[in-house]
Design a protein around this motif. Structure first.
Motif, PDB file in Angstrom:
ATOM      1  N   GLU A  91      57.262 -88.867  32.743  1.00  0.00           N
ATOM      2  CA  GLU A  91      58.124 -88.278  31.709  1.00  0.00           C
ATOM      3  C   GLU A  91      59.249 -87.443  32.312  1.00  0.00           C
ATOM      4  O   GLU A  91      60.286 -87.246  31.681  1.00  0.00           O
ATOM      5  N   VAL A  92      59.032 -86.933  33.524  1.00  0.00           N
ATOM      6  CA  VAL A  92      60.095 -86.197  34.219  1.00  0.00           C
ATOM      7  C   VAL A  92      61.107 -87.177  34.793  1.00  0.00           C
ATOM      8  O   VAL A  92      62.324 -86.967  34.726  1.00  0.00           O
ATOM      9  N   LYS A  93      60.592 -88.295  35.334  1.00  0.00           N
ATOM     10  CA  LYS A  93      61.471 -89.305  35.933  1.00  0.00           C
ATOM     11  C   LYS A  93      62.360 -89.988  34.897  1.00  0.00           C
ATOM     12  O   LYS A  93      63.412 -90.531  35.242  1.00  0.00           O
TER      13      LYS A  93
ATOM     14  N   VAL B  56      61.139 -87.833  24.838  1.00  0.00           N
ATOM     15  CA  VAL B  56      60.602 -87.672  26.189  1.00  0.00           C
ATOM     16  C   VAL B  56      59.929 -86.307  26.351  1.00  0.00           C
ATOM     17  O   VAL B  56      58.835 -86.199  26.913  1.00  0.00           O
ATOM     18  N   ALA B  57      60.580 -85.257  25.855  1.00  0.00           N
ATOM     19  CA  ALA B  57      60.012 -83.905  25.969  1.00  0.00           C
ATOM     20  C   ALA B  57      58.720 -83.775  25.168  1.00  0.00           C
ATOM     21  O   ALA B  57      57.755 -83.159  25.624  1.00  0.00           O
ATOM     22  N   LEU B  58      58.698 -84.362  23.980  1.00  0.00           N
ATOM     23  CA  LEU B  58      57.497 -84.296  23.147  1.00  0.00           C
ATOM     24  C   LEU B  58      56.341 -85.030  23.808  1.00  0.00           C
ATOM     25  O   LEU B  58      55.204 -84.529  23.835  1.00  0.00           O
ATOM     26  N   TRP B  59      56.623 -86.201  24.355  1.00  0.00           N
ATOM     27  CA  TRP B  59      55.573 -86.968  25.023  1.00  0.00           C
ATOM     28  C   TRP B  59      55.070 -86.237  26.265  1.00  0.00           C
ATOM     29  O   TRP B  59      53.858 -86.170  26.514  1.00  0.00           O
ATOM     30  N   GLY B  60      55.975 -85.671  27.045  1.00  0.00           N
ATOM     31  CA  GLY B  60      55.566 -84.904  28.213  1.00  0.00           C
ATOM     32  C   GLY B  60      54.774 -83.665  27.833  1.00  0.00           C
ATOM     33  O   GLY B  60      53.808 -83.303  28.511  1.00  0.00           O
ATOM     34  N   LEU B  61      55.173 -83.040  26.738  1.00  0.00           N
ATOM     35  CA  LEU B  61      54.465 -81.841  26.281  1.00  0.00           C
ATOM     36  C   LEU B  61      53.051 -82.173  25.837  1.00  0.00           C
ATOM     37  O   LEU B  61      52.103 -81.437  26.130  1.00  0.00           O
TER      38      LEU B  61
ATOM     39  N   SER C 157      58.871 -77.505  26.490  1.00  0.00           N
ATOM     40  CA  SER C 157      59.075 -76.821  25.204  1.00  0.00           C
ATOM     41  C   SER C 157      60.536 -76.425  25.028  1.00  0.00           C
ATOM     42  O   SER C 157      61.097 -76.555  23.933  1.00  0.00           O
ATOM     43  N   ILE C 158      61.149 -75.942  26.106  1.00  0.00           N
ATOM     44  CA  ILE C 158      62.567 -75.585  26.054  1.00  0.00           C
ATOM     45  C   ILE C 158      63.409 -76.824  25.770  1.00  0.00           C
ATOM     46  O   ILE C 158      64.337 -76.788  24.940  1.00  0.00           O
ATOM     47  N   LEU C 159      63.089 -77.933  26.430  1.00  0.00           N
ATOM     48  CA  LEU C 159      63.808 -79.182  26.196  1.00  0.00           C
ATOM     49  C   LEU C 159      63.641 -79.653  24.757  1.00  0.00           C
ATOM     50  O   LEU C 159      64.569 -80.192  24.151  1.00  0.00           O
ATOM     51  N   LEU C 160      62.456 -79.442  24.215  1.00  0.00           N
ATOM     52  CA  LEU C 160      62.183 -79.848  22.837  1.00  0.00           C
ATOM     53  C   LEU C 160      63.058 -79.061  21.865  1.00  0.00           C
ATOM     54  O   LEU C 160      63.673 -79.628  20.950  1.00  0.00           O
TER      55      LEU C 160
END
Length: 196
Positions: free
Chosen positions: A46-48, A102-107, A141-144
């Motif tokens: 998710e970061v990549k 992407v942020a939600l999935w990573g979170l 969370s910040i990205l979200l």
């Protein structure tokens, strides 16, 4: 506030949010402020995907630049420019949505205890994994949040651009505007249509 001034405010806000998204995504490549895991390719997928760098960053920054131009005097400060800004804002909406997904999935992965190994497969220290979970959770969370704000601002610009396309950007001289006079005025409470 006229549509041109509104465009400038939206663009400045998008600059800040895009910068935050880019910085957060870059930091995610260095968990615990270490380059070891990036060099070993042990960063989570998710970061990549770089939702913050590509989606919330570049795909929002490009519309922000054009939207800023629509709020200035010149060739872009007209109905045509406002119409084109709607298309650019749509690009920003797509970027914000990509960053959000992407942020939600990573979170969600960071919050799932059984997914600790998904992030750092070589680590067995539970406390260390927990620390990295909190590190990523904060950044995702910040990205979200930034992606939601970017989405709202771009949608606002689409509406603002539609009004600017129909009514103009309030840059022309002699434009008519409504003035409400005080109670001492003989015309109160009726508005008077007059030129600036």
């Amino acid at each position: 506030m006229c549509t041109a001034s509104c465009s400038r405010c939206i663009a400045i806000s998008l600059y800040l949010l895009a910068f935050i998204s880019i910085v957060c995504n870059i930091i995610l490549f260095f968990p615990g402020w270490s380059v070891q895991y990036a060099m070993n390719g042990e960063i989570m997928k998710e970061v990549k995907l770089m939702g913050g760098l590509i989606g919330g960053g570049l795909m929002v920054l490009c519309p922000a630049l054009f939207i800023h131009l629509t709020g200035k005097h010149g060739c872009c400060g007209n109905r045509c420019g406002m119409c084109v800004s709607i298309l650019f804002a749509l690009l920003g909406v797509a970027g914000a949505l990509y960053s959000f997904v992407v942020a939600l999935w990573g979170l969600l992965l960071c919050k799932a205890k059984h997914e600790y190994s998904h992030y750092l497969s070589v680590m067995t220290d539970t406390d260390w994994c927990t620390k990295m979970k909190h590190f990523n959770t904060a950044l995702f969370s910040i990205l979200l949040v930034t992606s939601v704000l970017e989405f709202l601002l771009c949608v606002t610009q689409m509406i603002n651009g539609l009004f600017g396309c129909i009514c103009g950007t309030c840059k022309n001289t002699g434009i008519l505007s409504w003035h409400i006079y005080s109670a001492n005025s003989p015309t109160f409470p009726f508005p008077l249509l007059s030129s600036k």
